[in-house]
Design an enzyme around this catalytic site. Sequence first.
Site, PDB file in Angstrom:
ATOM      1  N   ASN A 163      44.006  44.163  31.033  1.00  0.00           N
ATOM      2  CA  ASN A 163      44.051  44.435  29.846  1.00  0.00           C
ATOM      3  C   ASN A 163      44.100  43.953  28.422  1.00  0.00           C
ATOM      4  O   ASN A 163      44.193  45.029  27.618  1.00  0.00           O
ATOM      5  CB  ASN A 163      45.611  43.094  30.093  1.00  0.00           C
ATOM      6  CG  ASN A 163      45.037  41.308  29.394  1.00  0.00           C
ATOM      7  OD1 ASN A 163      43.634  41.760  30.196  1.00  0.00           O
ATOM      8  ND2 ASN A 163      45.417  40.704  29.739  1.00  0.00           N
ATOM      9  N   GLU A 264      39.390  32.141  34.006  1.00  0.00           N
ATOM     10  CA  GLU A 264      40.604  31.662  32.827  1.00  0.00           C
ATOM     11  C   GLU A 264      41.315  32.793  33.582  1.00  0.00           C
ATOM     12  O   GLU A 264      41.984  34.034  33.879  1.00  0.00           O
ATOM     13  CB  GLU A 264      40.043  33.314  31.839  1.00  0.00           C
ATOM     14  CG  GLU A 264      38.351  32.918  31.428  1.00  0.00           C
ATOM     15  CD  GLU A 264      38.858  31.732  30.613  1.00  0.00           C
ATOM     16  OE1 GLU A 264      39.720  31.575  29.935  1.00  0.00           O
ATOM     17  OE2 GLU A 264      37.506  31.130  30.287  1.00  0.00           O
ATOM     18  N   CYS A 298      47.227  37.439  27.501  1.00  0.00           N
ATOM     19  CA  CYS A 298      47.588  36.310  28.189  1.00  0.00           C
ATOM     20  C   CYS A 298      47.139  35.078  27.418  1.00  0.00           C
ATOM     21  O   CYS A 298      48.240  33.957  27.467  1.00  0.00           O
ATOM     22  CB  CYS A 298      45.739  35.889  29.047  1.00  0.00           C
ATOM     23  SG  CYS A 298      43.985  36.335  28.044  1.00  0.00           S
ATOM     24  N   GLU A 477      34.576  30.350  28.355  1.00  0.00           N
ATOM     25  CA  GLU A 477      33.821  32.270  28.215  1.00  0.00           C
ATOM     26  C   GLU A 477      33.345  32.090  26.695  1.00  0.00           C
ATOM     27  O   GLU A 477      32.506  33.432  26.684  1.00  0.00           O
ATOM     28  CB  GLU A 477      34.855  33.289  28.645  1.00  0.00           C
ATOM     29  CG  GLU A 477      34.721  32.728  30.133  1.00  0.00           C
ATOM     30  CD  GLU A 477      34.819  34.014  31.019  1.00  0.00           C
ATOM     31  OE1 GLU A 477      35.984  34.606  30.392  1.00  0.00           O
ATOM     32  OE2 GLU A 477      33.823  34.334  32.036  1.00  0.00           O
TER      33      GLU A 477
HETATM   34  P1  NAD Z   1      45.301  39.597  38.872  1.00  0.00           P
HETATM   35  O1  NAD Z   1      45.280  38.305  39.372  1.00  0.00           O
HETATM   36  O2  NAD Z   1      46.921  40.762  39.424  1.00  0.00           O
HETATM   37  O3  NAD Z   1      43.867  40.315  38.478  1.00  0.00           O
HETATM   38  C1  NAD Z   1      42.974  39.881  38.113  1.00  0.00           C
HETATM   39  C2  NAD Z   1      41.804  40.371  38.959  1.00  0.00           C
HETATM   40  O4  NAD Z   1      42.031  40.122  39.698  1.00  0.00           O
HETATM   41  C3  NAD Z   1      41.942  41.962  38.660  1.00  0.00           C
HETATM   42  O5  NAD Z   1      40.281  42.951  39.284  1.00  0.00           O
HETATM   43  C4  NAD Z   1      42.234  42.516  40.418  1.00  0.00           C
HETATM   44  O6  NAD Z   1      42.534  43.835  41.104  1.00  0.00           O
HETATM   45  C5  NAD Z   1      42.018  40.875  41.146  1.00  0.00           C
HETATM   46  N1  NAD Z   1      42.529  40.731  42.162  1.00  0.00           N
HETATM   47  C6  NAD Z   1      44.320  41.417  42.497  1.00  0.00           C
HETATM   48  N2  NAD Z   1      44.472  41.394  43.509  1.00  0.00           N
HETATM   49  C7  NAD Z   1      43.729  40.089  44.340  1.00  0.00           C
HETATM   50  C8  NAD Z   1      43.719  39.738  45.650  1.00  0.00           C
HETATM   51  N3  NAD Z   1      45.090  39.570  46.315  1.00  0.00           N
HETATM   52  N4  NAD Z   1      43.194  39.253  46.032  1.00  0.00           N
HETATM   53  C9  NAD Z   1      41.041  38.967  45.246  1.00  0.00           C
HETATM   54  N5  NAD Z   1      41.130  39.824  43.727  1.00  0.00           N
HETATM   55  C10 NAD Z   1      41.982  40.726  42.941  1.00  0.00           C
HETATM   56  O7  NAD Z   1      46.058  39.917  37.206  1.00  0.00           O
HETATM   57  P2  NAD Z   1      46.068  40.898  36.423  1.00  0.00           P
HETATM   58  O8  NAD Z   1      48.005  41.459  35.808  1.00  0.00           O
HETATM   59  O9  NAD Z   1      45.252  42.073  36.735  1.00  0.00           O
HETATM   60  O10 NAD Z   1      46.505  40.105  34.697  1.00  0.00           O
HETATM   61  C11 NAD Z   1      47.216  39.630  34.051  1.00  0.00           C
HETATM   62  C12 NAD Z   1      46.901  38.016  34.388  1.00  0.00           C
HETATM   63  O11 NAD Z   1      46.031  37.896  33.944  1.00  0.00           O
HETATM   64  C13 NAD Z   1      47.410  37.863  33.168  1.00  0.00           C
HETATM   65  O12 NAD Z   1      48.633  36.261  33.961  1.00  0.00           O
HETATM   66  C14 NAD Z   1      47.199  37.376  32.209  1.00  0.00           C
HETATM   67  O13 NAD Z   1      47.739  35.965  31.778  1.00  0.00           O
HETATM   68  C15 NAD Z   1      45.727  36.513  32.967  1.00  0.00           C
HETATM   69  N6  NAD Z   1      44.901  36.996  32.243  1.00  0.00           N
HETATM   70  C16 NAD Z   1      43.619  35.926  31.406  1.00  0.00           C
HETATM   71  C17 NAD Z   1      43.143  35.902  30.838  1.00  0.00           C
HETATM   72  C18 NAD Z   1      42.156  34.485  30.163  1.00  0.00           C
HETATM   73  O14 NAD Z   1      41.583  34.621  29.814  1.00  0.00           O
HETATM   74  N7  NAD Z   1      42.925  33.583  30.125  1.00  0.00           N
HETATM   75  C19 NAD Z   1      43.153  36.808  30.037  1.00  0.00           C
HETATM   76  C20 NAD Z   1      43.493  38.001  30.815  1.00  0.00           C
HETATM   77  C21 NAD Z   1      44.599  38.494  31.478  1.00  0.00           C
END
Ligand code: NAD
Length: 498
Positions: A163, A264, A298, A477
């Site tokens: 994102n 995060e 997020c 972070e």
């Molecule tokens: P996601 O958890 O699906 O993916 C995050 C990362 O993990 C990506 O690199 C993805 O390729 C990897 N991933 C996905 N499935 C995996 C698995 N089974 N095993 C290991 N790695 C895996 O999240 P997303 O859909 O990419 O992003 C959206 C989420 O991220 C939302 O919940 C959002 O709130 C959160 N987010 C949090 C912050 C923060 O700073 N707190 C910032 C941005 C996004």
Amino acid sequence: MASKLPFELNNPKIFHDKALVGGEFVEAKSGKRFDVYDPGSGKVWATAPAMGPEDVDDAIKKAAEAFESYRKVNPRQRAKWMLKWDQLIRDNFDDIAKIVTYECGKPLKEAQGELEYSLGFTWWFAGEAERVQGTVQVPAAPNRRVFTVKQPIGVAVALVPWNFPVAMILRKVSAALAAGCPMVVKPSPETPFSVSALAYLAQEAGFPKGVFSVLPTSMENTPALSEALCRHELVKKVTFTGSTRVGKLVAKICADGLKKVTLELGGNCPFIIFDDADLDYAAEQLMALKYRHAGQACISANRVFVQKGIYSKFAEVLAAKTRALKVGHGASPDTTMGPVTALRALDNAEAQVADALSHGGKVVAGGKRLQNTPGYDGGYFFEPTLITGGTDQMLIAREETFAPVLGLFEFETEEEVVRRANDTSMGLASYFFTKDVDRTWRLLENLEAGMIGMNTGNQSAAEAPFGGIKESGYGKESGKDVAINEYLITKTGTLTLK
Ligand code: NAD
């Protein structure tokens, strides 16, 4: 370098559709590649190597080799490289923003805004590199002195979402490189190219080969590649940004190797407007926060609580602003809201709207998928949507929407709204708008979140610690000391004076 891109770059050298391992651009050992889609058209616009677990050992060993010399580079030199990198990113600003728009769909202006914000991190961590300090203490025991020294922890791995593909990278990589740690990044399958551009520019800035590696991969290979990275014995630190579900999986894997982890994770952020607030200002802040990147942040506002006396007026103001948004491809200059990044998010948004309607909610703006309607073709578009009559049982209250769908919830008293705002397992950010100073202090103390926006929807900056509590994760972070400490170990020395 890719043969044909759907847009022109001033500096085509920054576009790399390969992995970066030990300073060299390479293909996956398997030879496999995967498709990357433009969310604004639903079409494939490039491909990238699908790295797998078999590629991990080489990348980590090369990073570990680089660590042996990079850890000895003095902090001022690291800061100089960081500032050179900062300048090179500025020199290629518009090109990088274009890549971000085609990767994740956000309007070009927003992509530029993301870059401007992200350059706060290169600048900030250049300074932090030189502010790493130890301590000297005179303890109770006679003739003793106790010292602490801080040292880089070793090879770090970053698993990042799609994102904010530039902000996530500059926030994590700048901290690691400033501390003296090489970093291996696994980007999301949707956004492999902005990170390669940043890594290429880091090398051009002078950072030694192997201190910044990039392993893109497909959705299919993601779990196995991520697990192999987290389990590698030479990896000493893992930083993950993404969903709480995957964050918990990563934490469990890292627990086996007792690795230092930063998480995060997701949010479900309350945004509270009291009846003494400046309504127009609160509405403007809410629009910018909620519809930025089509609701896919997020720290986006998820549950908007409006006090009873101003509820109807606020709903009217907001509905008009919501209807005025111009939905379109991120590269079109008049677009004010782009598509969602992944096709699956459209089903999710539809389910949220249907659920709200079934619980008595009313759609006062938007509410529908635009994909495959005239003018939108296959792009992943959803109307900016406002729902009134929100109840705490609705999906839009219980889950992170991560879509341009917003619910308004009515409340009467401060005590009631604090209880409802805190009634979630998440604790990333909270926002409130009021002119009452006493209430401001009370809410700062009583809202359960890692970051509290007080009369602002814009609270993220390199100088301010960023991170959540509860199931939104742990670790910080950005901000002074705390963020760079995530990449340092503290060693204690005790001296007896004779
Ligand atoms: P996601 O958890 O699906 O993916 C995050 C990362 O993990 C990506 O690199 C993805 O390729 C990897 N991933 C996905 N499935 C995996 C698995 N089974 N095993 C290991 N790695 C895996 O999240 P997303 O859909 O990419 O992003 C959206 C989420 O991220 C939302 O919940 C959002 O709130 C959160 N987010 C949090 C912050 C923060 O700073 N707190 C910032 C941005 C996004």
